[in-house]
Scaffold this motif. Structure first.
Motif, PDB file in Angstrom:
ATOM      1  N   GLU A 245       0.831  -1.220   0.000  1.00 43.08           N
ATOM      2  CA  GLU A 245       0.000   0.000   0.000  1.00 43.08           C
ATOM      3  C   GLU A 245       0.860   1.262   0.000  1.00 43.08           C
ATOM      4  O   GLU A 245       0.569   2.224  -0.720  1.00 43.08           O
ATOM      5  N   PHE A 246       1.944   1.245   0.796  1.00 47.42           N
ATOM      6  CA  PHE A 246       2.767   2.452   0.935  1.00 47.42           C
ATOM      7  C   PHE A 246       3.993   2.451   0.012  1.00 47.42           C
ATOM      8  O   PHE A 246       4.752   3.415   0.006  1.00 47.42           O
ATOM      9  N   GLY A 247       4.182   1.370  -0.716  1.00 47.44           N
ATOM     10  CA  GLY A 247       5.365   1.301  -1.580  1.00 47.44           C
ATOM     11  C   GLY A 247       6.660   1.180  -0.796  1.00 47.44           C
ATOM     12  O   GLY A 247       7.695   1.731  -1.175  1.00 47.44           O
ATOM     13  N   LEU A 248       6.595   0.441   0.325  1.00 45.61           N
ATOM     14  CA  LEU A 248       7.784   0.262   1.157  1.00 45.61           C
ATOM     15  C   LEU A 248       8.528  -1.013   0.768  1.00 45.61           C
ATOM     16  O   LEU A 248       7.918  -2.012   0.378  1.00 45.61           O
ATOM     17  N   LEU A 249       9.847  -0.980   0.909  1.00 42.79           N
ATOM     18  CA  LEU A 249      10.670  -2.177   0.733  1.00 42.79           C
ATOM     19  C   LEU A 249      10.447  -3.093   1.933  1.00 42.79           C
ATOM     20  O   LEU A 249      10.192  -2.620   3.039  1.00 42.79           O
ATOM     21  N   ALA A 250      10.550  -4.402   1.713  1.00 41.91           N
ATOM     22  CA  ALA A 250      10.274  -5.359   2.783  1.00 41.91           C
ATOM     23  C   ALA A 250      11.568  -5.926   3.346  1.00 41.91           C
ATOM     24  O   ALA A 250      12.504  -6.223   2.606  1.00 41.91           O
ATOM     25  N   SER A 251      11.603  -6.083   4.683  1.00 45.34           N
ATOM     26  CA  SER A 251      12.770  -6.695   5.313  1.00 45.34           C
ATOM     27  C   SER A 251      12.348  -7.918   6.124  1.00 45.34           C
ATOM     28  O   SER A 251      11.155  -8.148   6.376  1.00 45.34           O
ATOM     29  N   ARG A 252      13.367  -8.671   6.538  1.00 44.00           N
ATOM     30  CA  ARG A 252      13.156  -9.968   7.194  1.00 44.00           C
ATOM     31  C   ARG A 252      14.286 -10.180   8.190  1.00 44.00           C
ATOM     32  O   ARG A 252      15.448 -10.009   7.849  1.00 44.00           O
ATOM     33  N   GLY A 253      13.946 -10.513   9.443  1.00 46.25           N
ATOM     34  CA  GLY A 253      14.989 -10.756  10.445  1.00 46.25           C
ATOM     35  C   GLY A 253      14.412 -11.372  11.697  1.00 46.25           C
ATOM     36  O   GLY A 253      13.290 -11.073  12.097  1.00 46.25           O
ATOM     37  N   LYS A 268      16.356 -19.079  11.377  1.00 47.93           N
ATOM     38  CA  LYS A 268      15.322 -20.121  11.454  1.00 47.93           C
ATOM     39  C   LYS A 268      13.900 -19.585  11.262  1.00 47.93           C
ATOM     40  O   LYS A 268      12.927 -20.250  11.623  1.00 47.93           O
ATOM     41  N   LEU A 269      13.756 -18.398  10.697  1.00 43.25           N
ATOM     42  CA  LEU A 269      12.414 -17.883  10.386  1.00 43.25           C
ATOM     43  C   LEU A 269      11.749 -18.812   9.370  1.00 43.25           C
ATOM     44  O   LEU A 269      12.363 -19.198   8.375  1.00 43.25           O
ATOM     45  N   GLU A 270      10.486 -19.145   9.603  1.00 40.40           N
ATOM     46  CA  GLU A 270       9.799 -20.061   8.685  1.00 40.40           C
ATOM     47  C   GLU A 270       9.121 -19.327   7.531  1.00 40.40           C
ATOM     48  O   GLU A 270       8.990 -19.855   6.437  1.00 40.40           O
ATOM     49  N   GLU A 271       8.660 -18.100   7.812  1.00 49.98           N
ATOM     50  CA  GLU A 271       7.932 -17.354   6.776  1.00 49.98           C
ATOM     51  C   GLU A 271       8.921 -16.698   5.806  1.00 49.98           C
ATOM     52  O   GLU A 271      10.002 -16.276   6.203  1.00 49.98           O
ATOM     53  N   HIS A 272       8.513 -16.585   4.560  1.00 47.37           N
ATOM     54  CA  HIS A 272       9.328 -15.897   3.559  1.00 47.37           C
ATOM     55  C   HIS A 272       8.576 -14.689   3.027  1.00 47.37           C
ATOM     56  O   HIS A 272       7.363 -14.592   3.173  1.00 47.37           O
ATOM     57  N   LEU A 273       9.304 -13.768   2.434  1.00 46.49           N
ATOM     58  CA  LEU A 273       8.656 -12.592   1.860  1.00 46.49           C
ATOM     59  C   LEU A 273       7.858 -12.995   0.627  1.00 46.49           C
ATOM     60  O   LEU A 273       8.323 -13.790  -0.192  1.00 46.49           O
ATOM     61  N   SER A 274       6.685 -12.427   0.496  1.00 47.99           N
ATOM     62  CA  SER A 274       5.858 -12.668  -0.688  1.00 47.99           C
ATOM     63  C   SER A 274       6.593 -12.191  -1.937  1.00 47.99           C
ATOM     64  O   SER A 274       7.298 -11.175  -1.916  1.00 47.99           O
ATOM     65  N   GLY A 275       6.413 -12.920  -3.024  1.00 43.05           N
ATOM     66  CA  GLY A 275       7.004 -12.528  -4.305  1.00 43.05           C
ATOM     67  C   GLY A 275       6.484 -11.199  -4.824  1.00 43.05           C
ATOM     68  O   GLY A 275       7.058 -10.614  -5.749  1.00 43.05           O
ATOM     69  N   ARG A 276       5.390 -10.710  -4.218  1.00 45.04           N
ATOM     70  CA  ARG A 276       4.845  -9.402  -4.644  1.00 45.04           C
ATOM     71  C   ARG A 276       5.651  -8.238  -4.068  1.00 45.04           C
ATOM     72  O   ARG A 276       5.486  -7.101  -4.499  1.00 45.04           O
ATOM     73  N   LEU A 277       6.475  -8.534  -3.079  1.00 36.87           N
ATOM     74  CA  LEU A 277       7.214  -7.474  -2.383  1.00 36.87           C
ATOM     75  C   LEU A 277       8.587  -7.248  -3.006  1.00 36.87           C
ATOM     76  O   LEU A 277       9.169  -8.146  -3.609  1.00 36.87           O
ATOM     77  N   THR A 278       9.112  -6.033  -2.800  1.00 39.95           N
ATOM     78  CA  THR A 278      10.498  -5.738  -3.192  1.00 39.95           C
ATOM     79  C   THR A 278      11.360  -5.811  -1.945  1.00 39.95           C
ATOM     80  O   THR A 278      11.181  -5.006  -1.017  1.00 39.95           O
ATOM     81  N   PRO A 279      12.284  -6.782  -1.855  1.00 43.08           N
ATOM     82  CA  PRO A 279      13.129  -6.890  -0.660  1.00 43.08           C
ATOM     83  C   PRO A 279      14.051  -5.684  -0.528  1.00 43.08           C
ATOM     84  O   PRO A 279      14.549  -5.151  -1.523  1.00 43.08           O
ATOM     85  N   VAL A 280      14.296  -5.274   0.709  1.00 45.30           N
ATOM     86  CA  VAL A 280      15.159  -4.121   0.957  1.00 45.30           C
ATOM     87  C   VAL A 280      16.564  -4.375   0.409  1.00 45.30           C
ATOM     88  O   VAL A 280      17.245  -3.443  -0.042  1.00 45.30           O
ATOM     89  N   TRP A 281      16.994  -5.651   0.398  1.00 43.19           N
ATOM     90  CA  TRP A 281      18.366  -5.917  -0.062  1.00 43.19           C
ATOM     91  C   TRP A 281      18.536  -5.682  -1.559  1.00 43.19           C
ATOM     92  O   TRP A 281      19.649  -5.477  -2.012  1.00 43.19           O
ATOM     93  N   ASP A 282      17.431  -5.648  -2.297  1.00 42.51           N
ATOM     94  CA  ASP A 282      17.540  -5.295  -3.729  1.00 42.51           C
ATOM     95  C   ASP A 282      18.123  -3.889  -3.899  1.00 42.51           C
ATOM     96  O   ASP A 282      18.893  -3.628  -4.814  1.00 42.51           O
ATOM     97  N   LEU A 283      17.706  -2.986  -3.003  1.00 42.11           N
ATOM     98  CA  LEU A 283      18.175  -1.593  -3.085  1.00 42.11           C
ATOM     99  C   LEU A 283      19.605  -1.457  -2.563  1.00 42.11           C
ATOM    100  O   LEU A 283      20.286  -0.480  -2.861  1.00 42.11           O
ATOM    101  N   LEU A 284      20.036  -2.443  -1.776  1.00 41.42           N
ATOM    102  CA  LEU A 284      21.331  -2.341  -1.093  1.00 41.42           C
ATOM    103  C   LEU A 284      22.416  -3.185  -1.746  1.00 41.42           C
ATOM    104  O   LEU A 284      23.452  -3.463  -1.145  1.00 41.42           O
ATOM    105  N   GLN A 285      22.186  -3.593  -2.986  1.00 40.28           N
ATOM    106  CA  GLN A 285      23.090  -4.493  -3.683  1.00 40.28           C
ATOM    107  C   GLN A 285      24.548  -4.031  -3.607  1.00 40.28           C
ATOM    108  O   GLN A 285      25.446  -4.815  -3.331  1.00 40.28           O
ATOM    109  N   ASP A 286      24.759  -2.720  -3.820  1.00 39.43           N
ATOM    110  CA  ASP A 286      26.143  -2.217  -3.845  1.00 39.43           C
ATOM    111  C   ASP A 286      26.694  -1.980  -2.442  1.00 39.43           C
ATOM    112  O   ASP A 286      27.852  -1.608  -2.283  1.00 39.43           O
TER     113      ASP A 286
END
Length: 294
Positions: A245-253, A268-286
């Motif tokens: 809704e807000f166009g936010l990047l998604a993180s996981r930890g 050991k997190l069982e849930e994964h980010l939905s494929g509809r989301l943009t992971p925050v690490w995509d923006l942090l590649q460099d």
């Protein structure tokens, strides 16, 4: 050859070491992350980046991709909210001095907490808590809780927080944290991305949460934790929709602190980010520190 970022699934960008209120060293955390199959890791100590060089070196030695991290406490709408910073320059002077200032009040606050506990018959709490704090500047409620359990006043840490150290209970002393705007600015100006940590934990009304997210984004905040140790499956669904809704990047930890205290182990997190989301690490590649072999 680097693993393609979109192929990463076991990413853990939220945990704590002895530098703040965790029980393991940065080196042991790196080993644990590697052993548990973590593919991208960040150490996010509270209000402190003194463990970053150690975590980075340990990750490199183990062939583990690494992002710098921190978790900063801010006051918003009368509550303490945590903002995770990722991928910043951990030697940035402005970030270092900002964090030093926000840590500054912890020592005096800890003494007040101890005095308040003494009034209900629990003596020596400051000295007791100090034994658990690797860094006296970062003495926190968690260290007091460990002392109260060890000294036999409570059977476990959840009981401590039911009976003590929370608003209206003995040993509770509020702390004046950094502002949301300052925190996001420090992270951004050090080249990092700011993320709202475990939003499901704050108990905000929809109106308060909307205010938090819009103000956070107004300051340049970009991400939100969707999958984290304290989120239920329902929270994951809710914050997936919030991120979209807000166009936010998604993180996981995991928000891992200790093998004996944490709800979810590192990696050991069982849930994964939905494929509809943009992971925050995509923006942090460099900003990812890839192992030397890459």
């Amino acid at each position: 050859m680097n693993t393609p970022l979109h192929a990463l699934s076991n990413v853990d960008l939220h945990c704590h070491s002895v530098v703040s209120d965790g029980t393991l060293t940065p080196e042991l955390l790196a080993a644990r992350a590697k052993a548990h199959g973590v593919e991208l890791w960040a150490l996010t100590d509270h209000d402190e980046i003194g463990g970053q060089q150690r975590a980075l070196a340990a990750a490199q030695a183990r062939g583990l991709p690494y992002l710098t991290g921190v978790e900063v406490s801010v006051t918003f709408a009368g509550k303490v909210v945590h903002i995770v910073g990722l991928g910043f320059d951990h030697q940035n002077d402005q970030l270092l001095s900002g964090l030093r200032a926000t840590r500054g009040g912890r020592g005096a606050r800890a003494q007040e907490m101890s005095n308040d506990l003494a009034r209900v018959g629990i003596a020596g709490a400051y000295e007791g808590a100090l034994q658990y704090a690797g860094n006296p500047e970062l003495i926190s409620r968690t260290h007091f809780a460990r002392f109260l359990v060890e000294a036999g006043h409570c059977s476990d840490v959840p009981e401590v927080f039911r009976r003590y150290l929370t608003e209206g209970k003995p040993g509770y002393v509020p702390h004046k944290w950094a502002t949301l705007g300052d925190t996001v600015r420090w992270i951004r100006e050090a080249g990092g991305v700011a993320v709202i940590a475990h939003p499901g934990r704050y108990g905000f009304t929809p109106t308060e949460e909307y205010a938090l997210i819009t103000e956070f984004m107004g300051h340049g905040g970009r991400g939100i934790e969707v999958v984290t140790g304290s989120h239920t499956a329902a929270d994951v669904l809710q914050y997936t929709e919030t991120a979209l809704e807000f166009g936010l990047l998604a993180s996981r930890g995991s928000d891992f602190h200790s093998p004996t205290e944490s709800r979810v182990d590192l990696g050991k997190l069982e849930e994964h980010l939905s494929g509809r989301l943009t992971p925050v690490w995509d923006l942090l590649q460099d900003r990812i520190h890839w192992p030397m072999a890459h």
